[in-house]
Design a protein around this motif. Structure first.
Motif, PDB file in Angstrom:
ATOM      1  N   PHE A  70      32.535 -14.150 -28.125  1.00 54.29           N
ATOM      2  CA  PHE A  70      31.632 -15.172 -28.085  1.00 54.29           C
ATOM      3  C   PHE A  70      32.143 -16.238 -28.861  1.00 54.29           C
ATOM      4  O   PHE A  70      32.449 -17.642 -28.375  1.00 54.29           O
ATOM      5  CB  PHE A  70      30.299 -15.031 -28.576  1.00 54.29           C
ATOM      6  N   ALA A  71      32.484 -16.116 -30.108  1.00 54.93           N
ATOM      7  CA  ALA A  71      33.003 -17.207 -30.766  1.00 54.93           C
ATOM      8  C   ALA A  71      34.549 -17.345 -31.098  1.00 54.93           C
ATOM      9  O   ALA A  71      34.914 -18.441 -31.502  1.00 54.93           O
ATOM     10  CB  ALA A  71      32.386 -17.126 -32.358  1.00 54.93           C
ATOM     11  N   VAL A 220      19.570  -7.997 -28.275  1.00 58.35           N
ATOM     12  CA  VAL A 220      19.972  -9.297 -29.283  1.00 58.35           C
ATOM     13  C   VAL A 220      20.982  -9.664 -28.843  1.00 58.35           C
ATOM     14  O   VAL A 220      21.260 -10.969 -28.591  1.00 58.35           O
ATOM     15  CB  VAL A 220      20.271  -8.552 -30.767  1.00 58.35           C
ATOM     16  N   VAL A 221      22.353  -9.032 -28.247  1.00 58.78           N
ATOM     17  CA  VAL A 221      23.451  -9.943 -27.847  1.00 58.78           C
ATOM     18  C   VAL A 221      23.428 -10.898 -26.790  1.00 58.78           C
ATOM     19  O   VAL A 221      23.648 -11.824 -26.631  1.00 58.78           O
ATOM     20  CB  VAL A 221      24.768  -8.924 -27.711  1.00 58.78           C
ATOM     21  N   ARG A 222      22.482 -10.140 -25.824  1.00 60.84           N
ATOM     22  CA  ARG A 222      22.214 -10.908 -24.695  1.00 60.84           C
ATOM     23  C   ARG A 222      21.411 -12.130 -24.862  1.00 60.84           C
ATOM     24  O   ARG A 222      21.558 -13.325 -24.319  1.00 60.84           O
ATOM     25  CB  ARG A 222      21.399 -10.323 -23.529  1.00 60.84           C
ATOM     26  N   ARG A 223      20.507 -12.224 -25.650  1.00 62.35           N
ATOM     27  CA  ARG A 223      19.598 -13.190 -26.204  1.00 62.35           C
ATOM     28  C   ARG A 223      20.454 -14.095 -26.892  1.00 62.35           C
ATOM     29  O   ARG A 223      20.175 -15.450 -26.615  1.00 62.35           O
ATOM     30  CB  ARG A 223      18.495 -12.678 -27.199  1.00 62.35           C
ATOM     31  N   LEU A 224      21.415 -13.846 -27.884  1.00 61.60           N
ATOM     32  CA  LEU A 224      22.265 -14.695 -28.476  1.00 61.60           C
ATOM     33  C   LEU A 224      23.158 -15.329 -27.460  1.00 61.60           C
ATOM     34  O   LEU A 224      23.421 -16.449 -27.872  1.00 61.60           O
ATOM     35  CB  LEU A 224      23.108 -13.901 -29.432  1.00 61.60           C
ATOM     36  N   ARG A 231      25.607 -20.659 -26.955  1.00 58.83           N
ATOM     37  CA  ARG A 231      26.529 -21.795 -26.292  1.00 58.83           C
ATOM     38  C   ARG A 231      27.297 -22.644 -27.233  1.00 58.83           C
ATOM     39  O   ARG A 231      28.292 -22.931 -26.658  1.00 58.83           O
ATOM     40  CB  ARG A 231      25.178 -22.631 -25.565  1.00 58.83           C
ATOM     41  N   SER A 232      26.908 -22.791 -28.318  1.00 63.81           N
ATOM     42  CA  SER A 232      27.890 -23.560 -29.398  1.00 63.81           C
ATOM     43  C   SER A 232      28.856 -22.699 -29.490  1.00 63.81           C
ATOM     44  O   SER A 232      30.184 -23.243 -29.833  1.00 63.81           O
ATOM     45  CB  SER A 232      27.152 -23.951 -30.567  1.00 63.81           C
ATOM     46  N   TRP A 233      28.847 -21.248 -29.583  1.00 65.82           N
ATOM     47  CA  TRP A 233      30.162 -20.451 -29.774  1.00 65.82           C
ATOM     48  C   TRP A 233      31.125 -20.510 -28.781  1.00 65.82           C
ATOM     49  O   TRP A 233      32.296 -20.557 -28.837  1.00 65.82           O
ATOM     50  CB  TRP A 233      29.465 -19.200 -29.929  1.00 65.82           C
ATOM     51  N   THR A 234      30.390 -20.473 -27.439  1.00 64.75           N
ATOM     52  CA  THR A 234      31.215 -20.760 -26.500  1.00 64.75           C
ATOM     53  C   THR A 234      31.981 -22.252 -26.352  1.00 64.75           C
ATOM     54  O   THR A 234      33.159 -22.181 -26.188  1.00 64.75           O
ATOM     55  CB  THR A 234      30.325 -20.856 -25.089  1.00 64.75           C
ATOM     56  N   ALA A 235      31.360 -23.308 -26.653  1.00 69.02           N
ATOM     57  CA  ALA A 235      31.993 -24.536 -26.823  1.00 69.02           C
ATOM     58  C   ALA A 235      33.229 -24.424 -27.980  1.00 69.02           C
ATOM     59  O   ALA A 235      34.175 -24.894 -27.901  1.00 69.02           O
ATOM     60  CB  ALA A 235      30.836 -25.644 -27.189  1.00 69.02           C
ATOM     61  N   ASN A 249      27.644 -27.826 -35.466  1.00 69.94           N
ATOM     62  CA  ASN A 249      28.298 -27.643 -36.765  1.00 69.94           C
ATOM     63  C   ASN A 249      28.779 -26.374 -36.776  1.00 69.94           C
ATOM     64  O   ASN A 249      28.336 -25.304 -36.540  1.00 69.94           O
ATOM     65  CB  ASN A 249      26.871 -27.347 -37.674  1.00 69.94           C
ATOM     66  N   ILE A 250      30.223 -26.570 -36.904  1.00 72.81           N
ATOM     67  CA  ILE A 250      31.156 -25.578 -36.721  1.00 72.81           C
ATOM     68  C   ILE A 250      31.041 -24.424 -37.897  1.00 72.81           C
ATOM     69  O   ILE A 250      31.120 -23.244 -37.698  1.00 72.81           O
ATOM     70  CB  ILE A 250      32.556 -26.008 -36.746  1.00 72.81           C
TER      71      ILE A 250
END
Lengths: 402, 344
Positions: A70-71, A220-224, A231-235, A249-250
């Motif tokens: 994700f991140a 939990v992982v799916r909800r996350l 989505r901020s992790w993806t970005a 906020n990185i």
């Protein structure tokens, strides 16, 4: 990279189950419950054991998936969280046993679980804070160093808590049986015919605990993944500078990734310690970290089914072959059987190289990543070409992608 | 896997510890210990520096950490051992040749030159092959892809040696008599330590001149500054990268032979710790900077030996990892490096 609007739509619509999917899930659920009971009944205990271990690795892979998939932060010291969970959990359990007496024994595991998770999360933040500014490959090396430091400290019996290379529990101490195990062992006994004699076992107990924890992790992982944080992790993964410039906020995104990833390592660690009835630093080498990374990479970074398939392939199949050979089901002599487990590392190395060259997205890529490459839904494709057309005709922005 | 690695650690730890203890007896004779640990540290630093040159050279040009470099070092030890065994095998090269190699000092020098050269060439070629098959297809992939591929190569090579050569440590015969050159009141320096130091400095000088003075060196520098622009200027990028992947592993291979001679054995997992530490050395000096790698190697070697002598041998690896983390956090550009600005 596809537009985020498109991503959310498909991900959400993908969550509505069709009848076909419902049937598939029901079959999988039935297999997950019945297969180990069947193995237990025909007396093949090692198969139940392997399934339990695979369950733990699924959990580890899902946890690491948060950090790596994700991140996009390559963590080569993930096993340190596994170690933290195991050691802190066992030590805290020991303290609880001394405080509340032996009658608290059955509840020690469950009471220590949140503590282990928190300890792992705190370790994740402790690791994450100093390495915030580091880029991909530097980060990988620092996390590797961190994992090794944790292992060396445990081996050297730091603070006199870990009992060095001999491991925990110390001689004369023990990890108590969890609630229900004794009762189940005595009462969950039945036979069908002559060859099927079921008796509930430790392995089965921990297998079901692992399955339940895996389900919790998946939930939990799916909800996350769908959350604002996900989505901020993806970005952030796609482009850190761009993500920061649109207000993500990185710092906090990275720390959340490290700590939420570490939690599952800690939970799996304590479960592993109870499953084994023993922990020692031997279980937390760099190779184990690589193992988990390998599962995530092979299955597909950021993909939940990928992590499960990866764990089965990497942890399950070699153990299965070895176990089958040892129990005499497969006609292999012991030499050939140990060759299987020896060659697996060789094969894993090769698989990592080949996967990166041939199929970097993994066996079962995450929906979001797969979509970036092959939009198979026509509506999405239309929307995408529409937005592409708009982009081409309205704004003439050159894309400097380095 | 796990027990094997810790055995290796114990081996080197014991070597360090026994050296420290033998010299001191008790720790109050600290001036001697200090000097002796400095000398040990400089020797160790020379080895780290040789390996670090390989990391830094590849990083400078490819911007990737060649994780498999530690296995280049390990392969060097094995190639050196096999060549040495073959050249001193009477049934293979004849009684006269072996007598010549072992008998005269010129023969000994030729023997060692052949061992080192063959290790350097074989390992260098191995590096080129690995680059061709594992890294070149990933040149335009995301940054993590080559790193994961490199880890794969590293695991593969380690286990290839484990399965196809030997899982136990192989003794490295000491053909060269190791003589004590300096012995001043409890502090000793032997010929091998001097050889390691001199060779390291010599190789750095040659490499430095090569990169800064020759035409090919200029091409390497150009490639490291801007690969695409260098390609447009008519530089054969593939050739330059292949060259970096020859020189780096070749130096690592030489270090592997030295390591085998110094510690008296080679093992399939001998590369892991020195590899990570040499990477640390490259980072301390400023990755991409040749002289920095050298400096970092010596700094790390000395610090580690001091830690082994004065703290505890069990913690000397922690010292190295802690230094790595601290340098990356507080001075990611290293001592001689420039701070890198993130490109958008």
């Amino acid at each position: 990279m596809g537009g985020s609007k498109m991503d959310i739509k498909t991900v959400v619509s993908g969550r509505k189950l069709t009848t076909k999917q419902k049937i598939i899930y029901a079959i999988i659920a039935a297999l997950v419950v019945l297969v180990p009971i069947f193995f237990q009944g025909i007396g093949q205990l090692f198969l139940v054991r392997i399934m339990g271990v695979v369950g733990l690795y699924v959990m580890l892979a899902l946890g690491l998936n948060i950090v790596v998939g994700f991140a996009g932060l390559l963590d080569l010291g993930y096993i340190a969280f596994y170690a933290m969970g195991a050691y802190v959990g066992v030590l805290v359990g020991d303290v609880m046993l001394k405080l509340f007496g032996a009658s608290f024994g059955p509840y020690v595991y469950f009471a220590a679980l949140p503590v282990a998770a928190l300890a792992a999360a705190a370790t994740g933040i402790a690791l994450g804070t100093p390495v915030l500014r580091l880029r991909g490959d530097y980060l990988a090396i620092v996390t590797l160093g961190f994992g090794e430091i944790v292992r060396i400290l445990i081996t050297n019996d730091v603070f006199g808590l870990t009992n060095g290379a001999a491991g925990l529990p110390r001689a004369g101490e023990f990890i108590p049986d969890p609630a229900g195990l004794v009762w189940l062992r005595q009462n969950a006994v039945f036979s069908i015919g002559d060859n099927f004699n079921f008796q509930f076992s430790n392995n089965l107990y921990w297998y079901f605990i692992a399955v339940m924890l895996c389900l919790l992790t998946i939930f939990v992982v799916r909800r996350l993944d769908d959350s604002r944080l996900g989505r901020s992790w993806t970005a952030m993964r796609e482009d850190e500078v761009a993500a920061a410039s649109v207000g993500i906020n990185i710092t906090s995104a990275k720390l959340w990734a490290f700590s939420l990833g570490a939690v599952w390592g800690g939970v799996a660690g304590l479960t592993f310690a109870n499953f084994q009835q023993f922990v020692s630093p031997e279980s937390f080498t760099f190779m184990e970290s690589v193992f988990v990374v390998c599962i995530v990479v092979l299955g597909g970074m950021g993909s939940i089914p990928g992590a499960i398939i990866g764990a089965i392939i990497i942890q399950g199949i070699p153990e299965l072959i070895r176990g089958l050979a040892q129990s005499g089901i497969l006609p292999l002599d012991p030499g050939q059987a140990s060759l299987v487990s020896n060659y697996r590392y060789l094969v894993f190395g090769l698989v990592m190289v080949i996967m990166m060259a041939v199929r970097p997205q993994g066996i079962w890529p995450s929906a979001r990543r797969a979509m970036e490459l092959h939009p198979d839904d026509e509506k999405i494709r239309d929307e995408e070409s529409q937005s592409l057309w708009e982009a081409e005709h309205k704004t003439e922005t050159a894309d400097h992608d380095l | 896997m796990a027990p094997a690695r810790s055995v290796y650690q114990r081996d080197t730890n014991r070597a360090e510890k026994s050296r420290a203890v033998r010299k001191t007896g008790d720790r109050s004779v600290s001036a001697d210990v200090l000097v002796q640990q400095l000398i040990n540290g400089i020797t160790l630093g020379g080895l780290y520096a040789l390996i670090a040159l390989g990391y830094t050279l590849v990083y400078g040009i490819m911007l990737m950490i060649n994780f498999a470099h530690s296995e280049m070092f390990m392969s060097g030890g094995y190639v050196g051992l096999f060549v040495l065994k073959a050249l001193t095998n009477e049934s293979l090269v004849g009684v006269g040749t072996v007598a010549f190699f072992k008998g005269s000092s010129i023969g000994l020098i030729i023997l060692f030159a052949m061992v080192f050269l063959s290790a350097a060439i074989v390992v260098g070629l191995l590096g080129v092959v690995i680059e061709r098959f594992a890294y070149r297809p990933l040149r335009h992939a995301p940054r993590l892809a080559p790193l994961i591929s490199a880890i794969g190569v590293s695991i593969f090579l380690q286990n290839a040696v484990l399965l196809w050569v030997d899982s136990k440590a192989l003794p490295f015969p000491s053909v060269m008599p190791v003589v004590t050159v300096i012995d001043a009141g409890g502090v000793t320096v032997n010929s091998l330590q001097i050889l390691i130091l001199v060779t390291t400095l010599l190789l750095l000088a040659v490499l430095d001149t090569f990169v800064s003075k020759t035409r090919i060196g200029k091409a390497m520098r150009a490639t490291s500054q801007d690969r695409e622009a260098a390609g447009l200027m008519g530089i054969d990028i593939n050739q330059v990268i292949a060259l970096a992947f020859f020189i780096g592993p070749a130096l690592g291979g030489i270090a592997g032979v030295f390591h085998g001679m110094y510690y008296g054995s080679v093992k399939f997992d001998m590369g892991f710790l020195p590899g990570i530490k040499s990477f640390t050395a490259a980072v301390i000096g400023g990755i991409g900077n040749l002289r920095g790698a050298m400096l970092g190697g010596f700094v790390l070697g000395i610090l580690e030996s001091l830690a082994a002598g004065f703290l505890s041998a069990g913690y000397k690896d922690v010292v190295a990892f802690a230094i790595l983390i601290l340098v990356l956090i507080f001075r990611p550009g290293g001592l001689l490096g420039e701070s890198v600005v993130e490109k958008v």
